[in-house]
Design an enzyme around this catalytic site. Structure first.
Site, PDB file in Angstrom:
ATOM      1  N   TYR A   1     -19.454   2.566 -11.446  1.00 25.12           N
ATOM      2  CA  TYR A   1     -19.615   1.452 -12.378  1.00 25.12           C
ATOM      3  C   TYR A   1     -19.058   1.804 -13.750  1.00 25.12           C
ATOM      4  O   TYR A   1     -19.417   2.815 -14.347  1.00 25.12           O
ATOM      5  CB  TYR A   1     -21.091   1.060 -12.542  1.00 25.12           C
ATOM      6  CG  TYR A   1     -21.303   0.240 -13.786  1.00 25.12           C
ATOM      7  CD1 TYR A   1     -20.669  -0.996 -13.927  1.00 25.12           C
ATOM      8  CD2 TYR A   1     -22.077   0.707 -14.846  1.00 25.12           C
ATOM      9  CE1 TYR A   1     -20.814  -1.738 -15.093  1.00 25.12           C
ATOM     10  CE2 TYR A   1     -22.226  -0.034 -16.012  1.00 25.12           C
ATOM     11  CZ  TYR A   1     -21.585  -1.256 -16.129  1.00 25.12           C
ATOM     12  OH  TYR A   1     -21.706  -1.980 -17.276  1.00 25.12           O
TER      13      TYR A   1
ATOM     14  N   CYS B   1       4.492  -2.426   8.949  1.00 24.47           N
ATOM     15  CA  CYS B   1       3.659  -3.220   8.039  1.00 24.47           C
ATOM     16  C   CYS B   1       4.413  -3.569   6.762  1.00 24.47           C
ATOM     17  O   CYS B   1       4.012  -4.462   6.019  1.00 24.47           O
ATOM     18  CB  CYS B   1       2.406  -2.455   7.641  1.00 24.47           C
ATOM     19  SG  CYS B   1       1.606  -1.650   9.018  1.00 24.47           S
TER      20      CYS B   1
ATOM     21  N   ARG C   1     -27.993  -6.869  -1.462  1.00 23.74           N
ATOM     22  CA  ARG C   1     -29.340  -7.279  -1.885  1.00 23.74           C
ATOM     23  C   ARG C   1     -29.731  -8.606  -1.266  1.00 23.74           C
ATOM     24  O   ARG C   1     -30.852  -8.788  -0.780  1.00 23.74           O
ATOM     25  CB  ARG C   1     -29.401  -7.398  -3.407  1.00 23.74           C
ATOM     26  CG  ARG C   1     -29.556  -6.062  -4.096  1.00 23.74           C
ATOM     27  CD  ARG C   1     -29.409  -6.203  -5.590  1.00 23.74           C
ATOM     28  NE  ARG C   1     -30.388  -7.118  -6.163  1.00 23.74           N
ATOM     29  CZ  ARG C   1     -30.313  -7.581  -7.414  1.00 23.74           C
ATOM     30  NH1 ARG C   1     -29.313  -7.236  -8.207  1.00 23.74           N
ATOM     31  NH2 ARG C   1     -31.246  -8.386  -7.874  1.00 23.74           N
TER      32      ARG C   1
ATOM     33  N   ARG D   1       4.294  21.153  14.875  1.00 19.27           N
ATOM     34  CA  ARG D   1       3.721  21.998  13.828  1.00 19.27           C
ATOM     35  C   ARG D   1       2.856  23.103  14.460  1.00 19.27           C
ATOM     36  O   ARG D   1       2.775  24.206  13.947  1.00 19.27           O
ATOM     37  CB  ARG D   1       2.860  21.120  12.897  1.00 19.27           C
ATOM     38  CG  ARG D   1       2.964  21.489  11.420  1.00 19.27           C
ATOM     39  CD  ARG D   1       2.383  20.381  10.543  1.00 19.27           C
ATOM     40  NE  ARG D   1       3.179  19.161  10.632  1.00 19.27           N
ATOM     41  CZ  ARG D   1       2.708  17.932  10.504  1.00 19.27           C
ATOM     42  NH1 ARG D   1       1.419  17.719  10.305  1.00 19.27           N
ATOM     43  NH2 ARG D   1       3.514  16.881  10.584  1.00 19.27           N
TER      44      ARG D   1
ATOM     45  N   ASN E   1      -0.951   6.097  13.296  1.00 18.24           N
ATOM     46  CA  ASN E   1      -0.762   7.424  12.714  1.00 18.24           C
ATOM     47  C   ASN E   1      -1.912   8.355  13.079  1.00 18.24           C
ATOM     48  O   ASN E   1      -1.693   9.533  13.389  1.00 18.24           O
ATOM     49  CB  ASN E   1      -0.639   7.317  11.191  1.00 18.24           C
ATOM     50  CG  ASN E   1       0.792   7.093  10.756  1.00 18.24           C
ATOM     51  OD1 ASN E   1       1.572   8.029  10.688  1.00 18.24           O
ATOM     52  ND2 ASN E   1       1.155   5.843  10.504  1.00 18.24           N
TER      53      ASN E   1
ATOM     54  N   ARG F   1      13.646  19.253  12.869  1.00 18.57           N
ATOM     55  CA  ARG F   1      12.382  19.941  13.164  1.00 18.57           C
ATOM     56  C   ARG F   1      12.264  20.320  14.644  1.00 18.57           C
ATOM     57  O   ARG F   1      11.175  20.610  15.135  1.00 18.57           O
ATOM     58  CB  ARG F   1      11.210  19.039  12.760  1.00 18.57           C
ATOM     59  CG  ARG F   1      10.999  18.992  11.259  1.00 18.57           C
ATOM     60  CD  ARG F   1       9.925  17.977  10.903  1.00 18.57           C
ATOM     61  NE  ARG F   1       9.503  18.112   9.522  1.00 18.57           N
ATOM     62  CZ  ARG F   1      10.163  17.609   8.474  1.00 18.57           C
ATOM     63  NH1 ARG F   1      11.288  16.943   8.661  1.00 18.57           N
ATOM     64  NH2 ARG F   1       9.703  17.768   7.235  1.00 18.57           N
TER      65      ARG F   1
ATOM     66  N   GLU G   1      13.596   6.544  22.132  1.00 19.25           N
ATOM     67  CA  GLU G   1      13.362   5.340  21.308  1.00 19.25           C
ATOM     68  C   GLU G   1      14.474   4.344  21.617  1.00 19.25           C
ATOM     69  O   GLU G   1      15.652   4.669  21.498  1.00 19.25           O
ATOM     70  CB  GLU G   1      13.346   5.715  19.816  1.00 19.25           C
ATOM     71  CG  GLU G   1      13.506   4.555  18.855  1.00 19.25           C
ATOM     72  CD  GLU G   1      12.453   3.462  19.021  1.00 19.25           C
ATOM     73  OE1 GLU G   1      11.270   3.783  19.229  1.00 19.25           O
ATOM     74  OE2 GLU G   1      12.827   2.261  18.967  1.00 19.25           O
TER      75      GLU G   1
END
Lengths: 462, 462
Positions: B435, B47, B451, B24, B314, B74, B37
């Protein structure tokens, strides 16, 4: 050691949280606590009223977190249906009137908590107080609306205003089978969002069969011979209505405090320090205030705002109670987070909108991205639109708005924390957010927005 | 200007993100990009494999974010089924072998990206390589498992290991109608949680009909005459198995890089600087590495970790691509966020577990609270358990673990941002989180935990 007396004005979230927290830290042998509430209920979720009216929540009592009896069992002298009508700051006492009998008496205090809440804004127009016209600020209001709905047996409802309450009440009335028209002064519903994001809410509301009338102001509520509402008029049109719900916002209920000379800000809310103590010499460090009747510091703009929201009220109450009880706590301010929904459309915002940023004197870049709630290939992935605003130059995050289906609302919390930490959008691109296909695309929508915003701040296109 | 050549080893998330990002920023007239690859696929979601195996995701191609053809379109010279077998760092070249033909050739580079990923750990025991024993790291692995399931037509599956992959694969196999036994070395499943939180996962898995065998190590995979798996043995027992899935983790695939003399850390992953450049004089600033083959800095403990996760890969790829392309970006590190689910039970963690904190030399306080996903009165509110760990003294947040139904997983993001910003739990109590009754109790579960943690750090009980 003499026993001190704490007087609390207002029996909902802020007041009773303060009372409970103070009681936890100091027993009755050290601190007497007297709380006045003019309504019938204590410690309830006003934010839950739309869901009770809409039928999602079955019973009024479900909204009550702690009943008057429970408070009394904890050693709080709770006086229901008793309205404080005067604060005598110099004399350290309040004058209270029993609503039913009208009987009045003075109660002295060593410490005072003002938690008088807010009241729905009623437009100044003919018919605004007619039967069938309802605010929905208190549990008593909600009950009155439900009684009215039962009596009216009508079919048509008009909601005035399209903020959180207006939008939630529109859904509630749809759920009860009404034909609902929302009359909205702004160009799009949810003026707490920028209009481009509000448009998404507009479309979703129309998809639910709600008639949205934007850019329109109600000029009159017309009534029948029985005094009940019949229609709502704007400059251009008239909308038949069997019931009208006012959702045009609330204003701090500070008449009492003003009359006592306590300081209020430009939004009409009481002004406090970070420990929630009312400012100024008159209050003398003995008067606290919290909840819907105070102004809070917006940490992003550095200005005071008025935000009526249960979660802030509860925090204020905790902070006040800790301080009154001899501990130490502060409420540093807000970043302006708010979430809501219309049916399955989730709506969230935090920080500044474009116009808030302008008003605060900030220059900014703004980006909007489309992503999905889950990995695109995972079943149930739904579209999500994220708008992000960052300061020009520094790249500091200024605000985020998210509209989408599941997972859109609470995703804004990431931005709320980032705003609190004054992160830049560039820093946000590296945030280690949870990723698994059922929960997020590999780039979480917030990260996608942060990348685009960071590129725009840099002047690049990465 | 001469054309530079970028060589990328590995065609999944890190490698192809780097290649795409570099492309890019620099066109083919400035930068030639060659990517090797060894498998059949590029840029896929590893995943997502459990959900594909389980049937939630219909087709393998759904997991592919960008196909080889799209990359080639590309301007990336992608060489599939071609394995790099040697890196000659001094000579700035790599030797690649075509998997089918065995043909080898050298390709020189100006810049190199090592994105060789990770490989499933195979226990060193008899039968570990038998037919019917599967890792699930690559799309090719997933396809092999599905082919095996189709062939075996069995009923009994054993999953070895109860981490994310093990737990997700157990659910996948249940969804395919298998009787599933999970054999787990630890005392509870999900050793990425503390055992008290892992116990909640254990219970949920049993509720799904999964047989959990904890504190057990597989010693042997027994096979039949056909060479296929028949059972799995531990010291104490034998579990019949028509298929075995290995979910005992992965280790960085760094054989190639080690052989080339590039530096690896204690976890076996490549060591890089913040720009993802491989450290040391040998790499000469020309070699980058990212994804499952590198170690990353844990911002909470200050130590290096190995985390195989698509979202990191990524990010690494983006950072590498930006730097290779003449821009500037860094990957500052992780806080260790991970989310998963077993059916409708959501599991999340970020930061340090108790044992991580101890290992890092930190003293801490730890609290666990029960809350709900929505306001208690709102329909669908479900229980949520939050564990929070804070440094003694400073009160700095160290880690959060959440187990619950809807909204549990992504709630951990609040803690992930707070960890990044090095917030204290006291500061967190004031966070302005979204909330509304459908999305949260008035005190968000994370705030309730904060808390309690803040009180414990202070030594108080508020």
């Amino acid at each position: 050691m003499s026993i001190e007396r704490l007087v609390v004005i207002g029996g909902d979230a802020a007041g009773m949280s303060a009372a409970s927290q103070a009681r936890r830290l100091k027993g009755p042998e050290e601190l007497e606590i007297v709380a006045f509430e003019r309504g019938h209920f204590t410690s309830y979720s006003a934010c839950g009223i739309p869901y009770w009216v809409g039928g999602d929540v079955g019973a009024r009592d479900d909204l009550v977190a702690r009943t008057p009896e429970e408070h009394r069992a904890r050693g709080i002298d709770l006086r229901l249906r008793t309205e404080v009508v005067e604060i005598d700051v110099a004399g350290r006492r309040v004058r209270a009137r029993e609503v039913e009998s009208g009987a009045e008496s003075w109660t002295s205090y060593d410490k005072l908590v003002v938690a008088t809440g807010a009241r729905p804004i009623r437009p100044d127009m003919p018919g605004a107080d007619a039967a069938g016209v309802h605010g929905v600020q208190t549990l008593d209001d909600g009950q009155a609306l439900l009684d009215s709905l039962a009596r009216a047996r009508g079919e048509r409802a008009v909601v005035v205003g399209a903020g959180y309450i207006g939008v939630e009440m529109a859904e509630a009335l749809i759920n009860r089978g009404y034909q609902v028209t929302v009359v909205n002064r702004g160009s799009e519903p949810m003026s707490t969002l920028d209009p481009d994001m509000g448009r998404l809410v507009h479309r979703a509301m129309e998809g639910l069969g709600i008639t949205m009338v934007n850019d329109a102001e109600v000029t009159e509520v017309r009534t029948g011979e029985d005094g009940r509402v019949r229609s709502v008029r704007t400059a251009d049109a008239e909308y038949p209505a069997d019931v009208v719900v006012l959702g045009i916002g609330v204003s701090p209920e500070t008449g009492l405090a003003r009359a006592a000379g306590l300081p209020v800000g430009v939004h009409g809310g009481l002004l406090t320090d970070l420990a929630m103590r009312v400012r100024g010499p008159l209050a003398d460090g003995r008067v606290w205030a919290g909840g819907d009747c105070v102004e809070v510091l917006d940490l992003v703009s550095g200005r005071e705002r008025h935000i009526a929201l249960g979660t802030h009220a509860n925090k204020h109450g905790q902070v006040i109670g800790a301080n009154v009880g001899g501990g130490y706590a502060t409420f540093p301010g807000v970043v302006g987070t708010a979430v809501s929904k219309v049916c399955d459309l989730e709506i969230a915002r935090t920080g500044l909108r474009e116009k808030d940023a302008r008003r605060a004197g900030l220059q900014f870049e703004s980006v909007t991205i489309e992503s999905t709630s889950r990995a695109g290939y995972y079943p149930g992935a739904s579209p999500m639109t994220v708008k992000m605003i960052a300061e020009r130059g520094t790249g500091r995050l200024l605000g985020v708005q998210i509209v989408g289906r599941e997972g859109a609302a609470k995703r804004v919390d990431v931005a709320a924390v980032a705003l609190t930490a004054r992160m830049t959008v560039e820093e946000m691109t590296a945030l280690d957010l949870g990723y698994a296909p059922p929960f997020s695309p590999v780039w979480d929508p917030v990260l996608v927005a942060a990348r685009k915003a960071a590129a725009k701040v840099r002047g690049g296109t990465r």
